[in-house]
Design a protein around this motif. Structure first.
Motif, mmCIF file in Angstrom:
data_model
loop_
_atom_site.group_PDB
_atom_site.id
_atom_site.type_symbol
_atom_site.label_atom_id
_atom_site.label_comp_id
_atom_site.label_asym_id
_atom_site.label_seq_id
_atom_site.Cartn_x
_atom_site.Cartn_y
_atom_site.Cartn_z
ATOM 1 N N ASP A 56 0.468 -1.258 0.288
ATOM 2 C CA ASP A 56 0.075 0.265 0.019
ATOM 3 C C ASP A 56 1.047 1.229 0.353
ATOM 4 O O ASP A 56 0.259 2.678 0.546
ATOM 5 N N GLY A 57 2.137 1.464 -0.015
ATOM 6 C CA GLY A 57 3.037 2.597 -0.582
ATOM 7 C C GLY A 57 3.538 2.268 1.377
ATOM 8 O O GLY A 57 4.231 4.146 1.443
ATOM 9 N N ALA A 58 3.468 1.724 2.637
ATOM 10 C CA ALA A 58 3.559 2.384 3.858
ATOM 11 C C ALA A 58 5.154 1.745 3.945
ATOM 12 O O ALA A 58 5.800 1.093 3.968
ATOM 13 N N VAL A 59 6.257 2.713 4.173
ATOM 14 C CA VAL A 59 7.217 2.840 4.417
ATOM 15 C C VAL A 59 7.450 2.581 6.215
ATOM 16 O O VAL A 59 7.331 3.354 7.094
ATOM 17 N N GLU A 60 8.080 1.668 6.485
ATOM 18 C CA GLU A 60 8.559 1.873 8.174
ATOM 19 C C GLU A 60 10.652 1.158 7.789
ATOM 20 O O GLU A 60 10.991 0.138 7.133
ATOM 21 N N LEU A 61 10.829 1.651 8.506
ATOM 22 C CA LEU A 61 12.481 1.760 8.879
ATOM 23 C C LEU A 61 13.023 1.507 10.581
ATOM 24 O O LEU A 61 11.868 2.970 11.152
ATOM 25 N N ALA A 62 13.547 1.158 10.886
ATOM 26 C CA ALA A 62 13.900 0.598 12.317
ATOM 27 C C ALA A 62 15.081 0.914 11.889
ATOM 28 O O ALA A 62 16.102 -0.027 11.401
ATOM 29 N N ILE A 63 15.569 1.317 13.045
ATOM 30 C CA ILE A 63 17.422 2.095 13.544
ATOM 31 C C ILE A 63 17.734 1.559 14.471
ATOM 32 O O ILE A 63 17.362 2.412 15.231
#
Length: 193
Positions: A56-63
């Protein structure tokens, strides 16, 4: 014949655009620059990233902030303990929403320049940050997202100014800049690869 081939290619690209893409940690970097005593600039990075682009175009990033790498082990430890306080705040989280049509366009061979508004959660504080990026892809192989200019993160906006003072004092420095340029070079590969 040509129409059948073109339809097959478009169908393939369309299905790839709706797939979930996982970050390729080994090919991705998030870097930041620290400036000490108003003269010395040094580049640092994080070695552990996790995230995805959803269908759906949702971007998630965990650093993983414990993965900070400054090339000096004692400085890594001090940044973890005094600046990021990773026992209490182990990760920085980034979220955004992108148009799936943009991903499809990149997978079809376009190179796109855009600005993405991302939510950044760091050290218990949340803020919206505009990130100028270039998006490109190799259909079926990867999606590349690269910042086109550094994003300036102000430590005070995330409650990190006290940590900067602590770092400055323990290292015996006159100054450490509290505005930090951050760059990113992210590669996402199809889920399951």
């Amino acid at each position: 014949m040509f129409r059948a081939i073109a339809a097959s290619v478009l169908l393939c690209v369309s299905s790839l655009a709706s797939a979930q893409w996982q970050i390729d940690n080994d090919s991705s970097t998030v870097n930041f620059i620290s400036i000490k005593n108003d003269l010395v600039a040094e580049t640092h990075s994080f070695g552990s990233l996790a995230g995805h682009i959803g269908d759906d175009g949702a971007v998630e990033l965990a650093i993983d902030l414990d993965s900070v790498e400054t090339l000096i082990p004692i400085r890594n430890e001090r940044m973890r303990e005094l600046l990021f306080e990773t026992r209490q705040y182990p990760t920085a989280s980034v979220s955004a929403q992108v148009d799936p049509a943009m991903i499809a366009s990149a997978l079809a061979g376009d190179v796109l320049a855009t600005t993405v508004q991302v939510g950044l959660s760091l050290h218990g504080q949340d803020a919206l940050v505009e990130v100028p990026v270039q998006v490109s892809a190799q259909a079926g192989a990867f999606i590349s997202v690269v910042s086109t200019r550094p994003v300036i993160i102000n430590a005070a906006n995330f409650g990190l100014d006290g940590g900067i003072v602590a770092l400055r004092e323990i290292a015996g420095l006159n100054a450490i800049a509290s505005a930090v340029p951050v760059t990113l070079n992210l590669r996402f590969v199809p889920d399951g690869r």
